[in-house]
Design an enzyme around this catalytic site. Structure first.
Site, PDB file in Angstrom:
ATOM      1  N   GLY A   1       0.802  -1.205   0.000  1.00  0.00           N
ATOM      2  CA  GLY A   1       0.000   0.000   0.000  1.00  0.00           C
ATOM      3  C   GLY A   1       0.844   1.268   0.000  1.00  0.00           C
ATOM      4  O   GLY A   1       2.067   1.220  -0.118  1.00  0.00           O
ATOM      5  N   LEU A   2       0.152   2.416   0.139  1.00  0.00           N
ATOM      6  CA  LEU A   2       0.845   3.702   0.059  1.00  0.00           C
ATOM      7  C   LEU A   2       1.432   4.051   1.431  1.00  0.00           C
ATOM      8  O   LEU A   2       0.987   4.974   2.091  1.00  0.00           O
ATOM      9  CB  LEU A   2      -0.143   4.767  -0.418  1.00  0.00           C
ATOM     10  CG  LEU A   2       0.456   6.000  -1.090  1.00  0.00           C
ATOM     11  CD1 LEU A   2       1.128   5.632  -2.389  1.00  0.00           C
ATOM     12  CD2 LEU A   2      -0.617   7.045  -1.337  1.00  0.00           C
ATOM     13  N   HIS A   3       2.443   3.266   1.862  1.00  0.00           N
ATOM     14  CA  HIS A   3       3.080   3.529   3.150  1.00  0.00           C
ATOM     15  C   HIS A   3       4.146   4.606   2.978  1.00  0.00           C
ATOM     16  O   HIS A   3       4.225   5.235   1.929  1.00  0.00           O
ATOM     17  CB  HIS A   3       3.651   2.236   3.743  1.00  0.00           C
ATOM     18  CG  HIS A   3       4.716   1.621   2.898  1.00  0.00           C
ATOM     19  ND1 HIS A   3       6.047   1.858   3.115  1.00  0.00           N
ATOM     20  CD2 HIS A   3       4.650   0.804   1.827  1.00  0.00           C
ATOM     21  CE1 HIS A   3       6.757   1.198   2.220  1.00  0.00           C
ATOM     22  NE2 HIS A   3       5.933   0.556   1.416  1.00  0.00           N
ATOM     23  N   ALA A   4       4.966   4.790   3.995  1.00  0.00           N
ATOM     24  CA  ALA A   4       5.875   5.937   4.016  1.00  0.00           C
ATOM     25  C   ALA A   4       6.735   6.078   2.756  1.00  0.00           C
ATOM     26  O   ALA A   4       6.822   7.160   2.189  1.00  0.00           O
ATOM     27  CB  ALA A   4       6.769   5.866   5.249  1.00  0.00           C
TER      28      ALA A   4
END
Lengths: 93, 572
Positions: free
Chosen positions: A18-21
């Site tokens: 997913g759109l993590h850091a």
């Protein structure tokens, strides 16, 4: 001044984590040199796409839909950069 | 005795005195400032921002040195947070609009973000707010002109107990005597968890109010396996954990004793056990494991996250470093298996938006299309042969034509270097990855021109079964023990043996304890394993009898069902 341009496109988060850091950071960095306004929405939450913490707040997991809206003269070029990131899956699996 | 249950974050058991880190409560008061002073206040805030940037630069140098690149990336994230409009725009706006002090404006802005984060259900994302707090606290301490606490002064062996550990707290911990971490907050993916795993010490997080219940100097047991903190344990509990600790130590000692021992089965069947190298920071680990060489040097990392292809010099340096470190033991270097989408980034024209990149322009296909990339890499690899034993491996070979084209470029590179008077080994083996079923099915032909093969199980299995491992809908169909996979592997190994060519197996399957008897029993010459699993796999294969394993292979070949095969392999 050229006329303001609005470009909008919906993406599906392609990478497993997913759109993590890290991917969110890539997203913000890619947009740093553009002047257009960037809005990213997931369901009914909308955040500033130039804000790392904003993007993290979306908690956009793998497969979720993100509506990206760009406003400004350089919006089309900026959208190209964003498309690249999603196609590359943010360089992740 | 008090037992507090938390979340296991890093395995192991620690016993010792508690060192409780007082929670740093910064009290921020709202101060109204005159309208004429708001501009100066914004300026003061900007100065604190600058000072925090300088902090991060200093921290980065330190982190790089003590914890390595992985952790240094965290500092990059912190820089981005510091330049986040939520801080750079929102705080000055609050100062201007409300005519308040910068500290208050900042803490309001942080609270606002925190509220949003607290609503996130996914722990992985929710945890990231701690990075924001860490940056926020640094900023606040600059505004308040306070010294930030540092943990460098912990001199005695102890178990560190804290409300939460922030990256800036832990920068100096790498060489400390801390036995383990226990924190009230945090989850499996928190900074504390990652740090503890890196330091290989136990950690338990999510212990709710543990930091208030433990006093400095209390004797505690930290059970990283089960996620428990035991305060003032009973003598029975201490005895139990001492026993468990001893057992773990013995197991580790047993694994440790395997370093440097010749890899062979109980009945004396020899084979080589090598390690895979993904990034240069693993070289030291591999040397320490005393492997029989590097069985697979994946060079993809050299091509990632950059704007142009790596030069011959850069590659030469990277390969030489590994080859020298192996001190005469073989290093098998694979030319880069990158996909077409990477090209655009490197400033080269390539296909975009391939609908199925796994079946697209990647590996040798891509490098034959851009033969300059292949030749540069081959030249760099060939030059590294002056430092030791090197073999070259080509990925994604599926036909004789591809192998021949690649060989032509290989020989051309050799000729060039010869003409330039560069010192290289006279004979360098050139092998192929067998990872496309087509290569396995016509291996007898390919082996007339390839010196050795390496079976890449990850891709081979996914192509045999037509399963994309990262597609959640079919990932469960990915199965190394599918009879079709077992048979294909067997036939590949048999063909190579008939031709008298060496067979390596690399890929994740080698790290699966169940697969070891299968691969050893087939008579594979080299197993190349991820460094982390190296000693465990070594322990397993060294406890096998080759004669027995060969029989098991024959039985597996007659079976029609994966479950049946797996049962057979588990029962050994």
């Amino acid at each position: 001044m050229s006329a303001p341009i609005t470009v909008q496109k919906t993406f599906v988060v392609p990478n497993k984590l997913g759109l993590h850091a890290r991917p969110a950071a890539l997203f913000v960095q890619a947009l740093q040199r553009f002047r257009c306004k960037v809005l990213v929405a997931k369901a009914d939450t909308e955040v500033n796409g130039k804000s790392l913490m904003g993007l993290m707040m979306l908690a956009a997991e793998h497969g979720s839909q993100l509506k990206v809206t760009l406003e400004g003269a350089d919006a089309p070029q900026a959208m190209l950069e964003i498309e690249k990131l999603f196609v590359r899956k943010f360089d992740e699996a | 005795m008090i037992v507090i249950k938390g979340v296991p974050a890093s395995p192991g058991i620690a016993m010792g005195k508690a060192y409780v880190l007082e929670d740093e409560e910064i009290v921020v008061n709202r101060v109204e400032i005159g309208k004429d002073k708001v501009r100066a206040e914004v300026k003061r805030f900007k100065q604190a921002l600058e000072a925090t940037y300088r902090d991060l630069d200093a921290a980065e140098a330190k982190v790089l040195k003590t914890l390595g690149k992985q952790h240094a990336k965290l500092i990059d994230t912190h820089r981005l947070i510091l330049s986040d409009p939520l801080i750079t725009k929102d705080v000055p706006r609050r100062i201007l609009n409300e005519a308040v002090n910068a500290e208050f404006a900042l803490s309001e802005a942080l609270d606002h973000v925190n509220e949003a984060f607290e609503k996130i259900e996914d722990e992985f994302f929710r945890e990231r707010r701690h990075d924001l707090f860490d940056v926020g606290k640094r900023l606040l301490s600059h505004l308040l002109k306070q010294e930030k606490r540092s943990l460098t002064d912990i001199e005695t062996a102890c178990i560190l107990i804290a409300r939460n550990l922030l990256p800036s707290d832990t920068v100096n911990l790498k060489d400390s005597k801390i036995l383990g971490f226990a924190t009230d907050l945090g989850g499996k993916t928190s900074h504390t968890a990652i740090l503890a795993q890196g330091m290989q010490i136990p950690a338990v997080v999510g212990l709710s109010d543990a930091s208030h219940r433990v006093k400095n100097g209390d004797f505690v047991i930290l059970d990283g396996e089960h996620g428990m903190l035991i305060i003032s344990p009973s003598p029975e509990a201490i005895a139990k954990y001492q026993k468990a600790q001893l057992k773990t130590q013995q197991e580790e000692k047993a694994l440790d004793a395997l370093r440097g021992q010749t890899a062979a089965t109980l009945d004396g069947h020899r084979f080589d056990l090598c390690a895979n190298l993904d990034t240069p920071d693993e070289i030291k680990t591999i040397v320490g494991l005393k492997t029989d060489g590097i069985g697979l040097f994946r060079t993809e990392y050299l091509f990632l996250n950059r704007l142009e292809a790596p030069t011959e010099e850069e590659q030469f340096r990277a390969y030489s470093q590994a080859v020298k470190a192996m001190n005469g033991l073989p290093t098998v270097i694979r030319t880069a298996d990158i996909g077409g989408d990477r090209l655009a980034q490197l400033g080269i024209d390539g296909p975009k938006n391939e609908t199925n990149p796994f079946m697209g322009l990647r590996g040798i296909r891509l490098f034959l299309r851009h033969s300059d990339l292949l030749k540069t890499q081959l030249r760099a690899i060939l030059r590294s042969t002056q430092h030791g034993k090197v073999r070259v491996l080509l990925p994604m070979i599926s036909s004789m034509a591809e192998l021949r084209s690649a060989r032509r470029i290989f020989f051309a590179a050799q000729q060039e270097l010869l003409a330039e008077g560069v010192d290289t080994a006279k004979k360098v083996e050139l092998g192929i990855m067998v990872e496309i079923p087509a290569a396995g099915l016509m291996l007898d032909h390919l082996l007339t021109e390839a010196d050795f093969i390496s079976i890449g199980t990850n891709d081979l299995i996914q192509y045999i079964l037509a399963v994309d491992r990262i597609n959640e809908h079919v990932a469960h169909l990915y199965d190394p023990f599918h009879p079709a996979v077992v048979r294909t592997l067997y036939s590949i190994v048999e063909t190579a043996k008939k031709k008298g060519k060496r067979v390596t197996v690399c890929g994740e399957m080698t790290s699966d304890p169940k697969a070891a008897p299968l691969l050893v029993g087939m008579g594979v010459d080299v197993l190349s394993v991820t460094p982390r699993m190296f000693l465990r796999v070594k322990q397993i294969v060294m406890s096998l009898r080759f004669e027995h394993a060969s029989k098991i292979v024959q039985r597996a070949l007659s079976m029609s069902d994966s479950d049946e095969i797996q049962r057979l392999l588990t029962d050994i």
